[in-house]
Scaffold this active site. Sequence first.
Site, mmCIF file in Angstrom:
data_model
loop_
_atom_site.group_PDB
_atom_site.id
_atom_site.type_symbol
_atom_site.label_atom_id
_atom_site.label_comp_id
_atom_site.label_asym_id
_atom_site.label_seq_id
_atom_site.Cartn_x
_atom_site.Cartn_y
_atom_site.Cartn_z
ATOM 1 N N HIS A 149 0.853 -1.187 0.000
ATOM 2 C CA HIS A 149 0.000 0.000 0.000
ATOM 3 C C HIS A 149 0.892 1.241 0.000
ATOM 4 O O HIS A 149 1.752 1.396 0.862
ATOM 5 C CB HIS A 149 -0.923 0.000 1.214
ATOM 6 N N LYS A 585 -14.214 4.911 5.085
ATOM 7 C CA LYS A 585 -14.591 5.819 4.001
ATOM 8 C C LYS A 585 -16.093 5.740 3.736
ATOM 9 O O LYS A 585 -16.725 6.728 3.363
ATOM 10 C CB LYS A 585 -13.793 5.458 2.741
#
Length: 923
Positions: A149, A585
């Site tokens: 990531h 999110k």
Amino acid sequence: MTEPRIETEQDATRPLRDDIRFLGGVLGDTIRDHEGPEVFDLIERVRIEAFRVRREEVGRSAVAEMLRGVDIAVALPLIRAFSYFVLLANLAEDIQRDRRRAVHVAAGEPPQDSSLAATYRKLDAAALDAAAVADLLSDALVSPVITAHPTETRRRTVFDAQTRITELMRARQRATDPAERAALESRIRRQVLSLWRTALIRLARLRIQDEIAVGLRYYELTLFDVIPAINAEVRAALRARWPGADLLARPILRPGSWIGGDRDGNPYVTAEVVRHAATQAAGVALRRYLAELVELAKTLSLSARLVPVTPRVAELAAAGYPDPATHGDEPYRRALHHIRVRLSATADRVLDAPVPEAVAEPDAQPYAGPREFLDDLDAIDASLRASGDGLLADDRLAALRHAVETFGFHLQGLDMRQNSEVHEQVVAELLAWAGVHPAYGDLPEDARVELLAAELRTRRPLLGPHARLSEQAAKEVGIVRAAKQVVDTFGPEAVPNYIISMCTSVSDMLEAALLLKEGGLLDPGAPEGSPSCTVNIVPLFETIEDLGAGAATLAAALEVPVYRELVAAAGMRQEVMLGYSDSNKDGGYLAANWALYRAELDLVEVARKTGIRLRLFHGRGGTVGRGGGRSYDAILAQPAGAVRGALRLTEQGEVIAAKYAEPGAAHRNLESLIAGTLESTLLDVEGLGADAEPAYELMDELAALARAAYARLVHETPGFVEYFRQSTPVAEVGDLNIGSRPASRKPTNSVSDLRAIPWVMAWSQARVMLPGWYGTGAALEEWVGGDPGRLARLTDLYRRWPFFRTVLSNLAQVMAKSDLDIAARYAELVDDAALRDQIFGMIREEHARTLRMHAAITGHDQLLADNRSLAESIHNRFPYLEPLNQMQVELLRRLRSGDDSELVKRGILLTMNGLATALRNSG
């Protein structure tokens, strides 16, 4: 007799201040010498003004006014200067942390809570039953999984330079001779000059091969030595406490990686990349083993005239050097040479490049696997102990044996991951090609499950050698077949897990199983026997809805006989992965945290009812908005029964370097993972007792309120996405070249399709930190409703419940790094004044509301009142953050006004790098 002097906080921090002053002076001298006095003078004026802003001697606009209209040729060295100031300050803080830890140990103070020493004390006090401990730890595993990531903004070159300066600063600290100290300071000056002359940001995006190399580098830096040592230490400590239980038959720490196997949204992961990742990892292990054998032979020079050996070692020695006169009376050296020859032949067979440490001999027999290699090392160990030379066996030989036991020939488990949507498309194509069903995608869920279950029972492959497939399907099948080649070469631990991201149904799990069958990793067991799979099928539940339905999905999968048989063949073990980033999110900080906790409670109950052994894999990011925070606290905040001796978690981006780049840090962080796992498994850490259900119901209400408040801003306010794009540098995140993966899953203006890393990183750069707190204050305030009794309930939960305490502690950490006065400058970049005022007004109100409620519940008037060292660290960073933020806003304004010169773009990227360094996290 005089009283001993008590060390004050001023005394304790003086070495840190001295180090920062020294390094800042060295950097300042370097800038003045190489950029000229005018640039240096501007940097100094800005730095002094930033300090005055921090002391509230001047207004927040002071630095912004100084930087308005500054020539880009001057702006670039100014940005680099503050970026390097903070990088060197980070370095000094790390040294200070180690310095203070050494002082505490020397003073005989109790061990820190997250250490194994503290955990052992707690276990001793609990008087646990040996049989219960053996059962709970029968499948023990703590697995940090390194991922690619892209949140590490530092180049490897910069990281290496920082490491060298750290080592020199530590040596300077120890030096007592003035001449030696002066020499070290000269070397530090040279390193700082080299650093100043080094580019901070990458010109080209990282290739996945680069990411693989970066991930493996941590084994060479620390992990190869530290992990086996901790495994041996923990095993010895637990067996000493419960000698009747054969605890930790396998090493508890077994690392993993996603780099080269995670193809969700990364088109650059191919079959060749999978093979490359596995082969490179094996090369790290085999090269190190061969080098250790060379060193071991230097120390085991025991003579047969003085020391007897066992028949097994005599046999190994006889097969040693071709010339019997070579080390003729040194049986251990001859035996080790034979082992080295066999290991060299193994490396030659499985690696795609020669190994310098190898020694080739004709007709050498490779090892069939690491167990054979370990058996030979064990034979040497047994022989040394039989002759009374166990002291020699306890050094390098013991370390090598522990390493082989931990890493095998594969080094790390390479997880595979793909999105369920891709699986569905590929399986539909395979079924259509084979004539099984022309339109699988049109089938309802129950028909899909029935069809897939039947296919998993048959040995008939769907594809023949001449199958014509789309590019996507051919690639996916090729990747799974490459994984089978890796397993055949390095063993089943080389590819232990197959993760299904965005998993929403039983068919999503069975589609992955069908692909594994087609690739040869799943054996249907037909016509006789039960199916089995060398790879664990791992559903990943990511959104709040999927987390809520995850337990039901798993329960339904276990009702499908063929899937239940696969789980049974794996020892009744089922791993489930929980996604922290997308849930946040999707629903905001508080709602996501509670959805994860609730999902774990429900999964634990399914495991209890179905008789499976549940293992959870936590997809945590580096920042609080993506599940970050102290790992030890996070583990203790899990519900009862959720850990049960086994835990996997992702380690991402800048967190990897912070935790594993230096041996001491690596040891502490890995210790904390095991400490948390042991305590959560063996002790009652939840602390709620009979109050658990009322607390859960309370959190259900809070989470619903928080999610609604978050949705009103993020999902329901017209123009929010446009505000986000204009008021943050999200568009520029993709230009940082910090990873091989695209910033979005697909071209879109939707928040849901934006990857979590740029979402979090953009808010972080603009100092809003919205994913780490928004919606929490509104939920708490509405639920309390001015009722003192309700507020008291929350305060009680904060004191008693690790989950709730950790949620508020992490929130405080992220809010302490926010700065809404700076955020207001970013909001000015939004063209639509009405939209700007509406959305930033909502953000400012919720920020103030959250601060009020945090103070009311915790009793702390200031954030981080219970973590003074972190509070001080953040406070001290202000003078570096202020110029970087103000400069970023200035350059974003120029870029959006039409000045798209390469220098302006480079300046923005430099500020992003500097701010990520200053905040000590990025995405």
